[in-house]
Write an enzyme that holds these catalytic residues in place. Structure first.
Site, PDB file in Angstrom:
ATOM      1  N   ASP A 133      59.051 -95.622 -18.229  1.00  0.00           N
ATOM      2  CA  ASP A 133      60.466 -95.243 -18.217  1.00  0.00           C
ATOM      3  C   ASP A 133      60.730 -94.107 -19.192  1.00  0.00           C
ATOM      4  OD1 ASP A 133      59.896 -96.903 -20.368  1.00  0.00           O
ATOM      5  OD2 ASP A 133      61.222 -98.511 -19.731  1.00  0.00           O
ATOM      6  N   HIS A 179      64.710-107.741 -19.261  1.00  0.00           N
ATOM      7  CA  HIS A 179      64.306-106.534 -18.525  1.00  0.00           C
ATOM      8  C   HIS A 179      62.821-106.235 -18.714  1.00  0.00           C
ATOM      9  CE1 HIS A 179      65.549-104.059 -22.264  1.00  0.00           C
ATOM     10  NE2 HIS A 179      64.266-103.837 -22.130  1.00  0.00           N
ATOM     11  N   GLU A 205      67.374-103.492 -15.808  1.00  0.00           N
ATOM     12  CA  GLU A 205      68.303-104.429 -16.441  1.00  0.00           C
ATOM     13  C   GLU A 205      68.699-105.532 -15.452  1.00  0.00           C
ATOM     14  OE1 GLU A 205      68.578-104.397 -19.486  1.00  0.00           O
ATOM     15  OE2 GLU A 205      69.412-102.581 -20.392  1.00  0.00           O
TER      16      GLU A 205
HETATM   17  C1  F6R Z   1      59.817 -99.622 -22.804  1.00  0.00           C
HETATM   18  C2  F6R Z   1      60.102-100.734 -21.914  1.00  0.00           C
HETATM   19  C3  F6R Z   1      60.988-101.853 -22.326  1.00  0.00           C
HETATM   20  C4  F6R Z   1      60.488-102.567 -23.578  1.00  0.00           C
HETATM   21  C5  F6R Z   1      61.442-103.700 -23.954  1.00  0.00           C
HETATM   22  C6  F6R Z   1      60.967-104.475 -25.158  1.00  0.00           C
HETATM   23  O1  F6R Z   1      58.919 -98.728 -22.141  1.00  0.00           O
HETATM   24  O2  F6R Z   1      59.618-100.720 -20.844  1.00  0.00           O
HETATM   25  O3  F6R Z   1      61.041-102.783 -21.278  1.00  0.00           O
HETATM   26  O4  F6R Z   1      59.211-103.066 -23.335  1.00  0.00           O
HETATM   27  O5  F6R Z   1      62.704-103.158 -24.198  1.00  0.00           O
HETATM   28  O6  F6R Z   1      60.982-103.637 -26.270  1.00  0.00           O
HETATM   29  P1  F6R Z   1      60.347-104.108 -27.646  1.00  0.00           P
HETATM   30  O7  F6R Z   1      58.882-104.287 -27.397  1.00  0.00           O
HETATM   31  O8  F6R Z   1      60.614-102.958 -28.578  1.00  0.00           O
HETATM   32  O9  F6R Z   1      61.008-105.374 -28.025  1.00  0.00           O
END
Ligand code: F6R
Length: 260
Positions: A67, A138, A143
């Site tokens: 993303d 997500h 979302e």
């Molecule tokens: C980012 C992504 C998001 C994150 C998620 C968790 O490329 O795909 O889905 O994996 O927001 O983020 P963290 O690991 O920072 O808690």
């Protein structure tokens, strides 16, 4: 779906890195799906260590990020193309030409999203997709409410996700409202999905993903339909799982040849 409950992030990172390493040894030109955020960082650290000390070779591998924010200027330190370069691909011998992400600055975003899907398909699809998990369930930036069949497209972030990600920016106001993300259908096409989640703040989302109904309200629950999904969690993230003892028993008695 296999749920693996491990004592901490070091063991999780080692297991995820084992899966990447055995894939690359089998298939040096493998296609890796790369997530950003905090969760995969220890996995990237471990892969960088194996590259340095053991010569793990990424020179023929391909990477597709999940993303990207819409509207951050190219080279912005928090754009995911910069983050993945800084956190991972520049630390190993990935050819920068072989790493691609969705274009958050395209004039024609729908056309750029279609081109991204085409590029993944032209490489033969993603062999191993690394994933983190949002506190709202997500994956990628799909979302709650995302179509379970969605492909790469523009999405609006939920306020909770903007607040969660504000730690990477100077203020909440700087966090973009829009992103482009691989869809849930895109992620389902990967041959192996490896999700990493740690900490009590992820416990509800992990429960909904593994033991809730398959429903757009928890986008990650779509992984219940994935033919090969590995969910790697620490004790805190596993704390709401009803069948935790069964998952532990299954992993402890797994034949050694099976791998992840
Ligand atoms: C980012 C992504 C998001 C994150 C998620 C968790 O490329 O795909 O889905 O994996 O927001 O983020 P963290 O690991 O920072 O808690």
């Amino acid at each position: 779906m296999e749920v693996v409950i491990l004592p901490g992030i070091r063991q999780i990172a080692a297991l995820a890195a084992d899966a990447v390493e055995s894939l690359l040894r089998r298939k040096p030109d493998a296609v890796l799906g790369l997530a950003t955020g905090s969760s995969p960082l220890p996995v990237y650290d471990e892969l960088a260590r194996r590259h340095e000390r053991g010569g793990l070779d990424f020179s023929r591998a391909y990477g597709f990020t999940l993303d990207e924010y819409v509207g951050l200027e190219p080279g912005h330190p928090e754009s995911y193309s910069e983050v993945i370069r800084r956190d991972f691909t520049s630390r190993v011998n990935f050819d920068p030409q072989n790493v691609r992400g969705p274009d958050g600055n395209a004039e024609d975003i729908p056309a750029a999203c279609r081109a991204y899907e085409d590029a993944i398909r032209a490489r033969g699809g993603v062999d191993l997709q690394l994933l983190g998990l949002g506190t709202d369930g997500h994956i990628g930036f799909n979302e709650p409410g995302s179509s379970l069949a969605s492909r790469t497209r523009i999405k609006s972030l939920i306020e909770q996700t903007r607040r969660d990600n504000a730690r990477f920016f100077r203020s909440l106001d700087e966090v973009p409202h829009h992103v482009v993300t691989q869809g849930l259908g895109t992620i389902l096409d990967s041959r192996h999905a490896v999700l990493v989640a740690t900490g009590a703040q992820k416990a509800q989302a992990v429960h909904d993903l593994v033991e809730g109904p398959v429903a757009a309200i928890c986008p990650a629950s779509v992984l219940q339909l994935h033919p090969h999904a590995s969910i790697l969690v620490d004790e805190a993230a596993a704390s709401s799982l009803k069948l935790a003892d069964y998952y532990r028993h299954t992993h402890d008695h797994k034949p050694a040849w099976q791998g992840l």
